[in-house]
Design a protein around this motif. Structure first.
Motif: not given
Length: 88
Positions: A32-40
């Motif tokens: 559920d949190w994968w995308r929010v932790t990705l860099p720009e």
């Protein structure tokens, strides 16, 4: 990584201090949190991928926590550590 080390989370070493020279801050990011932790740009750096190749029990949810820049949008972030059965 710095937050986990400062909090004394067992299993989080961060031996290189975030210089992307080891994999001792390997963590699993809850789906559920994968995308929010990705860099720009939504792409993990090659250096992180290379270091993850040296880590234990890597999965498709693996990140080096030293490469995650915490933001207010990550309040409540759920992660796991290799060898633990529970999410933190």
């Amino acid at each position: 990584m710095e937050v986990a080390v400062a909090a004394g989370i067992q299993g989080m070493e961060g031996m290189c201090g975030g210089s992307l020279a080891c994999a001792t801050c390997h963590a699993y990011i809850h789906p559920d949190w994968w995308r929010v932790t990705l860099p720009e740009g939504d792409e993990i750096l090659d250096g992180e991928t290379d270091m993850l190749d040296t880590a234990f029990a890597v999965t498709h949810q693996s990140r080096l926590s030293c490469q995650i820049i915490l933001t207010p949008a990550m309040d409540g972030l759920i992660v796991g550590l290799p060898g633990l059965k529970e999410w933190l």
